[in-house]
Design a protein around this motif. Structure first.
Motif, PDB file in Angstrom:
ATOM      1  N   SER A 269       0.848  -1.204   0.000  1.00 49.05           N
ATOM      2  CA  SER A 269       0.000   0.000   0.000  1.00 49.05           C
ATOM      3  C   SER A 269       0.878   1.248   0.000  1.00 49.05           C
ATOM      4  O   SER A 269       1.957   1.248   0.609  1.00 49.05           O
ATOM      5  CB  SER A 269      -0.881   0.030   1.258  1.00 49.05           C
ATOM      6  N   ASN A 270       0.421   2.278  -0.663  1.00 49.03           N
ATOM      7  CA  ASN A 270       1.104   3.586  -0.682  1.00 49.03           C
ATOM      8  C   ASN A 270       2.554   3.488  -1.151  1.00 49.03           C
ATOM      9  O   ASN A 270       3.415   4.237  -0.676  1.00 49.03           O
ATOM     10  CB  ASN A 270       1.091   4.216   0.720  1.00 49.03           C
ATOM     11  N   ASN A 296      -5.685   2.597  -6.469  1.00 48.60           N
ATOM     12  CA  ASN A 296      -5.678   3.612  -5.408  1.00 48.60           C
ATOM     13  C   ASN A 296      -4.811   3.136  -4.237  1.00 48.60           C
ATOM     14  O   ASN A 296      -3.986   3.879  -3.701  1.00 48.60           O
ATOM     15  CB  ASN A 296      -7.122   3.863  -4.954  1.00 48.60           C
ATOM     16  N   GLN A 297      -4.990   1.879  -3.883  1.00 53.68           N
ATOM     17  CA  GLN A 297      -4.285   1.331  -2.722  1.00 53.68           C
ATOM     18  C   GLN A 297      -2.757   1.385  -2.902  1.00 53.68           C
ATOM     19  O   GLN A 297      -2.023   1.659  -1.966  1.00 53.68           O
ATOM     20  CB  GLN A 297      -4.761  -0.118  -2.561  1.00 53.68           C
ATOM     21  N   PRO A 301      -0.493   9.077  -1.448  1.00 56.06           N
ATOM     22  CA  PRO A 301      -1.403  10.221  -1.590  1.00 56.06           C
ATOM     23  C   PRO A 301      -0.815  11.201  -2.607  1.00 56.06           C
ATOM     24  O   PRO A 301       0.381  11.493  -2.577  1.00 56.06           O
ATOM     25  CB  PRO A 301      -1.429  10.837  -0.184  1.00 56.06           C
ATOM     26  N   LYS A 369      -4.394  10.639  -6.955  1.00 55.03           N
ATOM     27  CA  LYS A 369      -5.097  10.072  -5.797  1.00 55.03           C
ATOM     28  C   LYS A 369      -5.327  11.177  -4.770  1.00 55.03           C
ATOM     29  O   LYS A 369      -4.385  11.790  -4.283  1.00 55.03           O
ATOM     30  CB  LYS A 369      -4.238   8.960  -5.195  1.00 55.03           C
ATOM     31  N   GLN A 372      -7.905   8.037   0.172  1.00 52.99           N
ATOM     32  CA  GLN A 372      -7.677   6.587   0.289  1.00 52.99           C
ATOM     33  C   GLN A 372      -9.043   5.911   0.298  1.00 52.99           C
ATOM     34  O   GLN A 372      -9.938   6.364   1.016  1.00 52.99           O
ATOM     35  CB  GLN A 372      -6.953   6.331   1.622  1.00 52.99           C
TER      36      GLN A 372
END
Ligand SMILES: C[S@@+](CC[C@H](N)C(=O)[O-])C[C@H]1O[C@@H](n2cnc3c(N)ncnc32)[C@H](O)[C@@H]1O
Length: 460
Positions: A269-270, A296-297, A301, A369, A372
């Motif tokens: 993630s991220n 997205n995951q 950000p 993005k 979240q």
């Protein structure tokens, strides 16, 4: 001495338990949480949920493919005998057929050599052929085979057009940073992005070993020779062309190839500043809302999702065959800001040796993005598949399949090179499978379908 972490460690997570960090040792990659191991195959980390099943699947497909190439060669040689006897004037046809059968045989050898780690030991047994393969047939070794030649031989115009669309959206923004190219295929757009837009790190990922191994060779600056078999050859000699595939130069450092299924992916993630999906969202086999939530995951950000390619959702459920407007609102629901968008009509697979090609109006978007969203739940297999000791349920459709398979097996066993249609129809009536007035027509229908099917080419 301090341990230097592998540059991928913080970008990856276990595709099996979906939580653990992956680390590399001499045996391959392994998960620190669930202990699952993931091999490196042909220098490519195989980070799929079930590596043994995945490798067995590709081995079987490769066995089918090379067998099909050799069967094609034998069939062409049989046809050749009839052509040369029937029409002595058809020298060109003879030359074309000889060229094609030689190429099929040679291609089988070349593909086996190239995909050596995936060659089945021994020959493909009839029982393996009967059991077939598990992945969808539209994800075979050769479904995107032309892409290889377009990417690395004759496709400069098309390759440049794709890069131009991405560059127009990426060029003036922030640096690409850590970049994931998902469904990269044979890798040309990934190579061009890596070389020209200079991400700090590029992951080139796909599920298909033929394309991934080719990308490996091209990025390393090696040459590869494989045949192109155009759909509509321009000249007789164009039926089979031994092409030399190569990149303009070997790729700079900082790229990593990974075999992964985008739907059970090993990405943390991220982890990424940029995710690129070239010609993937309409073939990946999952509705866009769910797939957009996966992307997205993986993004940080503010990270960007660059999507380019077609919106040909024609194999999806009707509700999931999204128009561009619907797709754009899906992005917003999946936590992205309204994207920057470009549309362009470009040539697609215009081989100089083929009369066949098409125009595609592609869509390229860059979506940042901004929130979240919940990641999609991990895909679940039925318990009777994950636990080999559980009983397998007998559903109504399995019952139906089972009866028709028994009837097929019975009829096929009657074909012994001696019995006629009437002989078979009589046996079917004796077995009380069909009444006398229906048996002969039914046997004819069945045999016709079976002979037609045996002539058809499948995709492996
Ligand atoms: C239409 S091709 C595009 C290939 C490449 N991006 C290009 O533009 O030439 C789709 C690609 O997605 C890959 N693919 C399809 N489903 C996938 C999945 N579930 N995970 C990873 N790759 C997938 C295929 O193997 C194929 O390389």
């Amino acid at each position: 001495m301090t341990d230097v972490a592998h540059p991928l460690t913080e970008l990856l997570c276990c595709p099996r338990c979906t939580r653990g960090k992956l680390a590399l040792d001499s045996a391959g990659w392994s998960c620190a949480t669930c202990g699952s191991g993931f091999p490196v195959v042909g220098a490519v980390p195989w980070l799929v949920r079930e590596p043994p099943e995945s490798l067995a699947e590709w081995r079987t497909r490769l066995g089918f493919l090379t067998r099909q190439l050799r069967d094609d060669a034998a069939r062409i040689e049989r046809e050749l005998a009839t052509v040369s006897e029937a029409t002595p004037a058809s020298d060109r046809t003879v030359q074309r057929l000889v060229r094609q059968s030689d190429a099929c045989r040679d291609q089988a050898v070349r593909i086996e050599k190239f995909l050596q780690p995936l060659v089945l030991p021994g020959v493909l047994a009839p029982v393996q052929r009967g059991l077939g393969t598990a992945m969808p047939s539209e994800q075979g070794l050769t479904n995107y085979y032309v892409n290889l030649h377009r990417d690395w031989c004759w496709g400069d115009e098309e390759n440049d057009a794709s890069l131009t669309e991405c560059r127009a959206l990426l060029g003036n923004g922030p640096a690409l940073g850590r970049t994931l190219i998902l469904g990269a295929g044979a890798g040309r757009l990934a190579y061009d992005i890596h070389m020209q837009l200079e991400p700090s790190l590029t992951i080139v990922s796909d599920i298909n070993p033929l394309l991934l191994f080719a990308a490996r060779e091209m990025f390393a600056g090696h040459e590869l020779q494989l045949y192109e078999f155009p759909i509509a050859p321009r000249a007789p000699a164009d039926v089979a062309l031994l092409r030399t595939l190569r990149a303009p130069q070997s790729a700079r450092a900082g790229y990593h190839l990974i075999a992964a299924d985008a739907l059970d992916a090993p990405f943390a993630s991220n982890a990424f500043d940029t995710v690129v999906t070239p010609w993937l969202i309409d073939v990946v086999g999952e509705p866009l809302p769910t797939f957009a939530a996966r992307i997205n995951q993986w993004l940080k950000p503010g990270g960007r999702w660059i999507n380019t390619g077609s919106l040909a959702f024609n194999r999806a459920a009707f509700a999931d065959r999204l128009s561009l407007d619907e797709a754009l609102s899906v992005l917003v629901t999946a936590g992205f800001a309204p994207p920057e968008l470009r549309e362009a009509t470009i040539a697609y697979m215009r081989s100089p040796a083929s009369r066949h090609s098409r125009l595609e109006t592609i869509v390229t978007w860059s979506a940042s993005k901004r929130a979240q969203v919940d990641p999609p739940a991990p895909r679940r297999l039925p318990a009777w598949l994950t636990n080999s000791t559980m009983p397998v349920p007998r559903t109504a459709s399995i019952e139906f399949e089972s009866v028709s398979a028994r009837v097929h097996a019975f009829l096929l066993a009657l074909v012994n090179g001696e019995r006629s249609v009437n002989d078979m129809a009589r046996l079917i009536v004796e077995q009380r499978l069909l009444p006398a007035d229906a048996a002969e027509a039914a046997v004819k229908r069945f045999l016709r379908r079976t002979f037609d099917a045996s002539e058809q080419r499948d995709q492996y």
